[in-house]
Design an enzyme around this catalytic site. Structure first.
Site, PDB file in Angstrom:
ATOM      1  N   HIS A 297     -28.150 -63.305   4.874  1.00  7.74           N
ATOM      2  CA  HIS A 297     -27.078 -62.935   5.798  1.00  7.74           C
ATOM      3  C   HIS A 297     -25.774 -62.336   5.117  1.00  7.74           C
ATOM      4  O   HIS A 297     -25.012 -61.870   5.371  1.00  7.74           O
ATOM      5  CB  HIS A 297     -26.764 -63.856   7.080  1.00  7.74           C
ATOM      6  CG  HIS A 297     -28.024 -64.064   7.778  1.00  7.74           C
ATOM      7  ND1 HIS A 297     -29.188 -64.958   7.566  1.00  7.74           N
ATOM      8  CD2 HIS A 297     -28.429 -63.498   9.250  1.00  7.74           C
ATOM      9  CE1 HIS A 297     -30.060 -64.750   8.745  1.00  7.74           C
ATOM     10  NE2 HIS A 297     -29.605 -63.996   9.706  1.00  7.74           N
TER      11      HIS A 297
ATOM     12  N   ASP B 157     -36.023 -56.765   8.132  1.00  9.71           N
ATOM     13  CA  ASP B 157     -34.916 -57.647   8.707  1.00  9.71           C
ATOM     14  C   ASP B 157     -33.489 -56.841   8.753  1.00  9.71           C
ATOM     15  O   ASP B 157     -33.580 -55.510   8.470  1.00  9.71           O
ATOM     16  CB  ASP B 157     -34.654 -58.965   7.811  1.00  9.71           C
ATOM     17  CG  ASP B 157     -34.201 -59.998   8.685  1.00  9.71           C
ATOM     18  OD1 ASP B 157     -33.739 -59.781   9.516  1.00  9.71           O
ATOM     19  OD2 ASP B 157     -34.124 -61.165   7.967  1.00  9.71           O
TER      20      ASP B 157
END
Length: 377
Positions: free
Chosen positions: A226, A297
């Site tokens: 992230h 993702d």
């Protein structure tokens, strides 16, 4: 130091062929008549998160569904107030998308249980057990029942696709994003596989589609994709971490697979998994034999957006063999649409010959097959 993965001779030949093919690709623009039927369907390649809790009057959401014609939307905590509200929102989106596109809308959510649960206690829902808690208790019946309970909650809300379970083998206790947040069933690949199987059974009993994540593995990392670049070259243990994928795919219980943004130079010396043709087309599709849908993702995570840009990443991911591009937040810092930026890049890559029509046709076919498995309203 862990051993590099042992590549079987057959897979080595496949990868060499893929690399040779990539080297021989030309940038010859395809015939316009070949592109014409694909261009209106490019929005099907997108799974997008948005802002707002209602459909009526939400011009950004209206544009996403009817102009961009996104194939799927993803709900986050910012979209959820309570059970009644999220049900109204999902129904509105499904009806509006069908009216504009003539096909069902994929409505997805991250509902793993525990900390990663968008329909959670803040919106008045009861608490759920994390993958770690279920794996630690090692009661497969409980895991199936908990998945069925979560799946029933999603189904009642009008959500058809749960981006779960996590099948990352959590053998690195210092891993911050999987182990540290209770998202792994454990450090034993056999236990992870068994609980993932039970979780899938519970979700399917509730009528939900699922996604194994994060391929090829994220449980060994010392960093969080992230936030930025994640290298697992020296920590990955493929003989352990691929077991859940290999086993569950062979059993025919997998609906879709989500990629992870991890870099492993033993698989690809240039790109992380989501953007890597040797990893997605080579390892996942050719070596493991996966023929179903692959969803990325979030392409706006630091590991991707900071290094490649969303537009370039969208093209690279599709060329690698990804079918659905996940964009968690459609709102760019300048308030323009991330989905529109990605679509423009895909369109230009098709017209220039950088992306082949065959690649897009294959992705659209796999997405259509996934959509036919959606529960009926």
């Amino acid at each position: 130091m862990t051993r590099p993965p042992r590549l079987r001779l057959g897979r080595t030949i496949v990868l060499l062929a893929l690399l040779a093919g990539a080297a021989c690709r030309t940038m010859t623009p395809p015939d316009a008549s070949r592109l014409a039927p694909l261009l209106p369907r490019l929005g099907d390649l997108l799974l997008v998160g948005f802002h707002g809790t209602t459909g009526e009057g939400n011009t950004d959401l209206e544009r996403l569904l009817c102009e961009t014609r996104a194939g799927g939307v993803l709900l986050f905590g910012r979209n959820v107030v309570d059970a009644a509200q999220v049900g109204r929102l999902a129904r509105w989106m499904a009806e509006r998308a069908r009216a504009c596109t003539g096909r069902p809308l994929l409505i997805g959510v991250d509902a793993e249980g525990g900390r990663v649960m968008r329909l959670g206690s803040a919106a008045g829902y009861s608490a759920t057990l994390s993958h770690h808690e279920l794996g630690d208790g090692n009661d497969l019946a409980l895991t199936e029942l908990e998945a069925r309970r979560i799946g029933g909650r999603l189904r009642e809300a009008g959500i058809g696709w749960d981006l779960a379970p996590v099948v990352d083998v959590g053998y690195n206790p210092a891993n911050p994003v999987i182990v540290g947040t209770g998202r792994s069933f454990g450090a034993d690949p056999a236990r992870v596989t068994a609980h993932a199987r039970a979780y899938l059974a519970g979700m399917h009993a509730a009528g939900l589609l699922t996604a194994l994540k994060h391929f090829p593995r994220h449980g060994s990392s010392f960093a969080d994709s992230h936030l930025g670049f994640v290298d697992v070259t020296d920590t990955a243990r493929p003989e352990l971490e691929l077991m859940p994928y290999r086993t569950l795919m062979a059993e025919g219980v997998v609906d879709s697979v989500m990629t992870g943004h991890v870099f492993n130079r033993h698989l690809d010396r240039r790109y992380p998994a989501t953007l890597s043709r040797p990893t997605i087309t080579g390892l996942l599709r050719h070596d493991l034999g996966w023929t179903g849908a692959v969803v990325s993702d979030d392409l706006r995570m630091g590991a991707i957006e900071q290094h490649y840009g969303l537009d370039e990443a969208a093209v690279l991911a599709l060329d690698a063999g990804v079918d659905l591009l996940l964009i968690a937040d459609d709102r760019l810092p300048n308030t323009t649409s991330a989905a529109h930026l990605a679509l423009t890049a895909i369109h230009q890559a098709l017209q220039s010959g950088r992306l082949s029509p065959e690649t897009i046709e294959s992705a659209l076919t796999r997405i259509s097959r996934l959509r036919t498995r959606l529960p009926t309203p």
